[in-house]
Design a protein around this motif. Structure first.
Motif, mmCIF file in Angstrom:
data_model
loop_
_atom_site.group_PDB
_atom_site.id
_atom_site.type_symbol
_atom_site.label_atom_id
_atom_site.label_comp_id
_atom_site.label_asym_id
_atom_site.label_seq_id
_atom_site.Cartn_x
_atom_site.Cartn_y
_atom_site.Cartn_z
ATOM 1 N N GLY A 75 0.795 -1.221 0.000
ATOM 2 C CA GLY A 75 0.000 0.000 0.000
ATOM 3 C C GLY A 75 0.828 1.273 0.000
ATOM 4 O O GLY A 75 0.403 2.277 0.567
ATOM 5 N N VAL A 76 2.006 1.241 -0.641
ATOM 6 C CA VAL A 76 2.891 2.414 -0.676
ATOM 7 C C VAL A 76 3.411 2.646 -2.087
ATOM 8 O O VAL A 76 3.464 1.728 -2.904
ATOM 9 C CB VAL A 76 4.102 2.259 0.287
ATOM 10 N N MET A 77 3.804 3.875 -2.357
ATOM 11 C CA MET A 77 4.494 4.197 -3.607
ATOM 12 C C MET A 77 5.972 3.845 -3.430
ATOM 13 O O MET A 77 6.539 4.041 -2.351
ATOM 14 C CB MET A 77 4.356 5.683 -3.946
ATOM 15 N N ARG A 78 6.579 3.316 -4.488
ATOM 16 C CA ARG A 78 8.008 2.992 -4.488
ATOM 17 C C ARG A 78 8.681 3.827 -5.560
ATOM 18 O O ARG A 78 8.109 4.092 -6.616
ATOM 19 C CB ARG A 78 8.227 1.507 -4.804
ATOM 20 N N CYS A 79 9.909 4.255 -5.296
ATOM 21 C CA CYS A 79 10.695 5.053 -6.234
ATOM 22 C C CYS A 79 11.933 4.279 -6.661
ATOM 23 O O CYS A 79 12.455 3.453 -5.903
ATOM 24 C CB CYS A 79 11.153 6.354 -5.579
ATOM 25 N N ALA A 80 12.417 4.575 -7.856
ATOM 26 C CA ALA A 80 13.644 3.966 -8.367
ATOM 27 C C ALA A 80 14.404 5.003 -9.177
ATOM 28 O O ALA A 80 13.801 5.818 -9.883
ATOM 29 C CB ALA A 80 13.332 2.757 -9.235
ATOM 30 N N GLN A 81 15.739 4.963 -9.066
ATOM 31 C CA GLN A 81 16.598 5.838 -9.856
ATOM 32 C C GLN A 81 17.860 5.066 -10.206
ATOM 33 O O GLN A 81 18.548 4.549 -9.329
ATOM 34 C CB GLN A 81 16.982 7.099 -9.082
ATOM 35 N N ALA A 82 18.162 4.992 -11.490
ATOM 36 C CA ALA A 82 19.400 4.361 -11.931
ATOM 37 C C ALA A 82 20.537 5.373 -11.823
ATOM 38 O O ALA A 82 20.351 6.569 -12.079
ATOM 39 C CB ALA A 82 19.268 3.876 -13.371
ATOM 40 N N VAL A 83 21.715 4.877 -11.425
ATOM 41 C CA VAL A 83 22.919 5.698 -11.348
ATOM 42 C C VAL A 83 24.089 4.909 -11.931
ATOM 43 O O VAL A 83 24.091 3.677 -11.893
ATOM 44 C CB VAL A 83 23.236 6.150 -9.899
ATOM 45 N N THR A 84 25.065 5.625 -12.484
ATOM 46 C CA THR A 84 26.265 5.002 -13.027
ATOM 47 C C THR A 84 27.500 5.724 -12.507
ATOM 48 O O THR A 84 27.414 6.876 -12.054
ATOM 49 C CB THR A 84 26.283 5.026 -14.570
ATOM 50 N N LYS A 85 28.640 5.026 -12.594
ATOM 51 C CA LYS A 85 29.899 5.616 -12.127
ATOM 52 C C LYS A 85 31.066 4.961 -12.863
ATOM 53 O O LYS A 85 31.099 3.744 -13.011
ATOM 54 C CB LYS A 85 30.049 5.389 -10.620
ATOM 55 N N GLU A 86 31.993 5.780 -13.332
ATOM 56 C CA GLU A 86 33.220 5.289 -13.961
ATOM 57 C C GLU A 86 34.271 5.087 -12.873
ATOM 58 O O GLU A 86 34.504 5.984 -12.068
ATOM 59 C CB GLU A 86 33.745 6.299 -14.986
ATOM 60 N N VAL A 87 34.863 3.897 -12.829
ATOM 61 C CA VAL A 87 35.926 3.596 -11.871
ATOM 62 C C VAL A 87 37.029 2.810 -12.579
ATOM 63 O O VAL A 87 36.771 2.161 -13.596
ATOM 64 C CB VAL A 87 35.394 2.779 -10.658
ATOM 65 N N PRO A 88 38.251 2.862 -12.049
ATOM 66 C CA PRO A 88 39.316 2.071 -12.652
ATOM 67 C C PRO A 88 39.119 0.578 -12.346
ATOM 68 O O PRO A 88 38.413 0.221 -11.403
ATOM 69 C CB PRO A 88 40.582 2.605 -11.977
ATOM 70 N N GLY A 89 39.743 -0.262 -13.138
ATOM 71 C CA GLY A 89 39.705 -1.700 -12.880
ATOM 72 C C GLY A 89 38.802 -2.439 -13.837
ATOM 73 O O GLY A 89 38.240 -1.869 -14.765
ATOM 74 N N ASP A 90 38.698 -3.725 -13.587
ATOM 75 C CA ASP A 90 37.889 -4.617 -14.407
ATOM 76 C C ASP A 90 36.699 -5.115 -13.603
ATOM 77 O O ASP A 90 36.803 -5.338 -12.394
ATOM 78 C CB ASP A 90 38.719 -5.815 -14.875
ATOM 79 N N TYR A 91 35.608 -5.347 -14.292
ATOM 80 C CA TYR A 91 34.396 -5.832 -13.638
ATOM 81 C C TYR A 91 34.566 -7.275 -13.168
ATOM 82 O O TYR A 91 35.160 -8.110 -13.840
ATOM 83 C CB TYR A 91 33.202 -5.756 -14.593
ATOM 84 N N HIS A 92 34.006 -7.557 -12.004
ATOM 85 C CA HIS A 92 33.820 -8.931 -11.530
ATOM 86 C C HIS A 92 32.573 -8.935 -10.646
ATOM 87 O O HIS A 92 32.268 -7.946 -9.995
ATOM 88 C CB HIS A 92 35.054 -9.465 -10.798
ATOM 89 N N PRO A 93 31.843 -10.029 -10.626
ATOM 90 C CA PRO A 93 30.565 -10.081 -9.914
ATOM 91 C C PRO A 93 30.647 -9.825 -8.408
ATOM 92 O O PRO A 93 29.640 -9.525 -7.791
ATOM 93 C CB PRO A 93 30.041 -11.493 -10.183
ATOM 94 N N GLY A 94 31.820 -9.913 -7.818
ATOM 95 C CA GLY A 94 31.954 -9.702 -6.388
ATOM 96 C C GLY A 94 32.087 -8.247 -5.965
ATOM 97 O O GLY A 94 32.174 -7.946 -4.771
ATOM 98 N N ILE A 95 32.079 -7.325 -6.929
ATOM 99 C CA ILE A 95 32.219 -5.895 -6.596
ATOM 100 C C ILE A 95 31.056 -5.451 -5.721
ATOM 101 O O ILE A 95 29.898 -5.723 -6.022
ATOM 102 C CB ILE A 95 32.262 -5.046 -7.883
ATOM 103 N N LYS A 96 31.359 -4.792 -4.619
ATOM 104 C CA LYS A 96 30.340 -4.238 -3.728
ATOM 105 C C LYS A 96 29.974 -2.854 -4.247
ATOM 106 O O LYS A 96 30.645 -1.872 -3.957
ATOM 107 C CB LYS A 96 30.873 -4.142 -2.295
ATOM 108 N N LEU A 97 28.919 -2.771 -5.050
ATOM 109 C CA LEU A 97 28.568 -1.530 -5.726
ATOM 110 C C LEU A 97 28.279 -0.400 -4.745
ATOM 111 O O LEU A 97 28.654 0.746 -4.984
ATOM 112 C CB LEU A 97 27.368 -1.743 -6.633
ATOM 113 N N GLY A 98 27.645 -0.682 -3.635
ATOM 114 C CA GLY A 98 27.321 0.344 -2.658
ATOM 115 C C GLY A 98 28.539 0.930 -1.969
ATOM 116 O O GLY A 98 28.459 1.992 -1.359
ATOM 117 N N GLU A 99 29.679 0.248 -2.066
ATOM 118 C CA GLU A 99 30.908 0.732 -1.437
ATOM 119 C C GLU A 99 31.788 1.526 -2.392
ATOM 120 O O GLU A 99 32.861 1.967 -2.014
ATOM 121 C CB GLU A 99 31.678 -0.445 -0.846
ATOM 122 N N GLN A 100 31.345 1.667 -3.616
ATOM 123 C CA GLN A 100 32.154 2.378 -4.619
ATOM 124 C C GLN A 100 31.938 3.866 -4.538
ATOM 125 O O GLN A 100 30.946 4.340 -4.155
ATOM 126 C CB GLN A 100 31.845 1.888 -6.028
#
Length: 67
Positions: free
Chosen positions: A42-67
């Motif tokens: 019974g509530v409204m939900r919001c969403a916003q996509a964000v991006t960020k350029e960082v050095p290094g290579d992607y791997h699935p273990g990256i903690k996105l919230g800590e970047q």
């Protein structure tokens, strides 16, 4: 490497604080925000996509919230 996150929260000031924190950590808005009604809760939900350029290579273990 470009990182992507989708921030979500109930339509409260907490959502704005979450997006503001991401922006202040160097994330950039990606597209327009979205809102949808969560009928189960019974509530409204919001969403916003964000991006960020960082050095290094992607791997699935990256903690996105800590970047």
């Amino acid at each position: 490497m470009k990182l992507y996150r989708l921030l979500t929260e109930d339509d409260t000031s907490e959502f704005c604080h979450k997006v503001t924190l991401a922006l202040n950590k160097g994330w950039a808005l990606h597209g327009a925000p979205s809102m949808a009604f969560d009928a189960a809760r019974g509530v409204m939900r919001c969403a916003q996509a964000v991006t960020k350029e960082v050095p290094g290579d992607y791997h699935p273990g990256i903690k996105l919230g800590e970047q």
